[in-house]
Write a protein that holds these residues in place. Structure first.
Motif, short mmCIF file in Angstrom:
data_model
loop_
_atom_site.label_atom_id
_atom_site.label_comp_id
_atom_site.label_asym_id
_atom_site.label_seq_id
_atom_site.Cartn_x
_atom_site.Cartn_y
_atom_site.Cartn_z
N ILE A 70 0.81 -1.26 0.06
CA ILE A 70 -0.05 0.03 0.00
C ILE A 70 1.13 1.16 -0.05
N VAL A 71 0.66 2.32 -0.65
CA VAL A 71 1.15 3.57 -0.65
C VAL A 71 0.03 4.55 -0.41
N ASP A 88 3.02 -3.63 8.21
CA ASP A 88 4.26 -4.49 7.21
C ASP A 88 3.30 -3.87 5.86
N GLU A 89 2.08 -3.70 5.52
CA GLU A 89 1.77 -3.67 4.15
C GLU A 89 2.06 -2.24 3.61
N ILE A 90 2.19 -1.24 4.45
CA ILE A 90 2.50 0.02 4.03
C ILE A 90 3.84 0.18 3.53
N VAL A 91 3.99 0.42 2.21
CA VAL A 91 5.62 0.29 1.52
C VAL A 91 5.91 1.73 0.99
N GLY A 92 4.88 2.78 1.25
CA GLY A 92 5.34 4.22 0.70
C GLY A 92 4.45 5.24 1.46
N VAL A 93 5.13 6.35 1.86
CA VAL A 93 4.23 7.36 2.39
C VAL A 93 4.86 8.76 1.81
N ALA A 104 8.19 6.99 9.71
CA ALA A 104 9.51 7.48 9.26
C ALA A 104 10.45 6.36 8.72
N ASP A 105 9.97 5.06 8.89
CA ASP A 105 10.96 4.08 8.42
C ASP A 105 10.06 3.66 7.04
N LYS A 106 9.12 4.27 6.63
CA LYS A 106 8.67 3.81 5.11
C LYS A 106 9.24 4.66 4.20
N GLU A 107 9.38 4.23 2.53
CA GLU A 107 9.85 4.82 1.53
C GLU A 107 9.07 6.05 1.54
N LYS A 108 9.78 7.21 1.32
CA LYS A 108 9.07 8.59 0.82
C LYS A 108 8.95 8.81 -0.52
N VAL A 109 7.60 9.19 -0.97
CA VAL A 109 7.31 9.23 -2.48
C VAL A 109 7.13 10.63 -2.81
N GLY A 110 7.54 11.63 -1.74
CA GLY A 110 7.48 13.00 -2.22
C GLY A 110 6.60 13.67 -1.28
N GLY A 111 6.65 15.05 -1.29
CA GLY A 111 5.99 15.82 -0.49
C GLY A 111 5.54 17.10 -1.34
N MET A 112 6.32 17.91 -1.74
CA MET A 112 5.74 18.91 -2.69
C MET A 112 5.89 18.35 -3.94
N GLU A 113 6.20 17.20 -4.19
CA GLU A 113 6.17 16.61 -5.53
C GLU A 113 6.19 15.25 -5.38
N TYR A 114 5.54 14.44 -6.31
CA TYR A 114 5.53 12.97 -6.09
C TYR A 114 6.59 12.38 -7.12
N ILE A 116 6.80 9.65 -9.26
CA ILE A 116 5.95 8.83 -9.70
C ILE A 116 6.59 7.33 -10.08
N GLU A 117 7.87 7.57 -10.69
CA GLU A 117 8.43 6.39 -10.74
C GLU A 117 8.75 5.34 -9.67
N LYS A 118 9.17 6.16 -8.50
CA LYS A 118 9.26 5.51 -7.27
C LYS A 118 7.99 4.57 -6.64
N VAL A 119 6.95 5.43 -6.93
CA VAL A 119 5.71 4.82 -6.70
C VAL A 119 5.31 3.55 -7.32
N ILE A 120 5.59 3.65 -8.75
CA ILE A 120 5.64 2.40 -9.49
C ILE A 120 6.18 1.33 -9.29
N ALA A 121 7.80 1.89 -8.82
CA ALA A 121 8.55 0.90 -8.47
C ALA A 121 8.32 0.02 -7.32
N LEU A 122 7.57 0.63 -6.31
CA LEU A 122 7.18 -0.12 -5.11
C LEU A 122 6.18 -1.14 -5.43
N GLN A 123 5.67 -1.01 -6.58
CA GLN A 123 4.38 -2.20 -7.02
C GLN A 123 3.36 -2.17 -6.03
N PRO A 124 2.86 -1.19 -5.67
CA PRO A 124 1.62 -1.35 -4.77
C PRO A 124 0.34 -2.00 -5.54
N ASP A 125 -0.29 -2.56 -4.42
CA ASP A 125 -1.55 -3.07 -4.83
C ASP A 125 -2.47 -2.01 -5.20
#
Length: 323
Positions: A70-71, A88-93, A104-114, A116-125
């Motif tokens: 989940i992202v 365990d299911e949360i992979v990106g915030v 704080a331990d989760k992969e960061k996918v952006g704040g002022m910008e997302y 997108i390639e990182k989100v896709i690479a995390l392969q969220p359901d």
């Protein structure tokens, strides 16, 4: 090269003042005489997969099984998801997700910008976005969906009951309905306790500020904050305007609030600065030393800690019944 979907600085600040405060572009909803705790909420029942859920934009999202990855694209979603036990299911915030500490331990996918390639690479359901930021995240969502990523846009709740429905919906989508039901029950119990304490108090005139001079934004009618004030015997002096809107110091003086609630922390010593505004020595809140700074996260994020935020507001407005 990585593809970033960027949010301009001014737009990001607008989110901080407006969308993060639990309001969006929705029309103001009529108030109800029923206490929030007495209104009906959706029935929580057993979730079965596959299931199809309809998001805030009317899109049908089909899930074959509880998501294993989940992202989350907004702090309120993140707090709910962690509250449901999905560590365990949360992979990106996002970079703005500061609660619970495990975020704080989760992969960061952006704040002022997302990213997108990182989100896709995390392969969220599934990716959980939010209706309040759609004006800024629409392009990002389109990119994700074009890459085959499922994006569920969560409703921008306008009161506690809609928040309960959101928690239930995320619980249903993730196979965590019993956990969602427990969160909702605990929140309702706390809200009832708070309302019982303030039910016999005299209503006080309250102003809620979300930013400092020269651009003072206040909570008007149709905001979540206005609904919270109504729940705890407080008269919102800014309810003659809609949503979060800009006001000048002279208008605040004329409204003469008994209490001023400050929801921001970016201005050092703001509690000493406000009384020094020209003409504010005549304002009751200044004369009675009733300017209170509250936690902007607990009082605005549509998640499990919102009942704590309601209690903080109640203590700020009616300190005598909490002593």
């Amino acid at each position: 090269m990585k593809k970033f979907w960027k949010i301009g600085l001014s737009a990001f600040l607008a989110i901080g003042v407006l969308a993060a405060c639990g309001q969006g572009d929705k029309d103001a909803k009529p108030s109800t005489d029923k206490p929030q705790t007495e209104q009906e909420t959706s029935q929580v029942d057993e979730a079965t997969f596959p299931m199809t859920l309809t998001d805030a934009l009317g899109k049908d999202i089909t899930l074959e099984a509880p998501p294993e990855k989940i992202v989350s694209l907004i702090p309120s979603n993140t707090e709910i998801l962690f509250g449901l036990g999905l560590n365990d299911e949360i992979v990106g915030v996002t970079d703005n997700d500061d609660y619970p500490p495990e975020a704080a331990d989760k992969e960061k996918v952006g704040g002022m910008e997302y990213d997108i390639e990182k989100v896709i690479a995390l392969q969220p359901d599934i990716v959980f976005s939010h209706e309040s930021s759609m004006s800024l995240s629409e392009a990002a969502i389109a990119q994700l969906e074009s890459a085959g990523v499922k994006v569920f846009v969560v409703n921008n709740a306008q009161d506690f009951n809609e928040t309960y429905t959101t928690i239930e919906q995320l619980g249903r989508a993730t196979g965590k309905l019993p956990e969602a039901e427990k969160i909702i029950a605990d929140m309702k119990t706390k809200v009832e306790e708070i309302q019982a304490k303030v039910k016999d108090t005299e209503p006080k005139k309250v102003l809620v500020e979300a930013s400092d001079e020269p651009d003072i934004y206040v909570a008007g009618n149709g905001t979540f904050m206005n609904a919270m004030l109504e729940m705890i015997h407080a008269e919102n002096v800014a309810a003659d305007g809609n949503d979060w809107y800009k006001i000048d110091a002279e208008q605040i003086i004329a409204k003469n609030p008994d209490v001023i609630i400050v929801t921001y922390h970016y201005v050092p010593d703001i509690l000493t600065k406000i009384p020094q505004r020209a003409g504010f020595d005549t304002v009751n809140a200044v004369k009675n030393n009733a300017i209170v700074q509250v936690n902007e996260s607990t009082t605005s994020r549509q998640g499990p800690r919102l009942a704590d935020g309601l209690e903080e507001l109640a203590k700020a407005i009616h300190p005598e019944v909490f002593e």
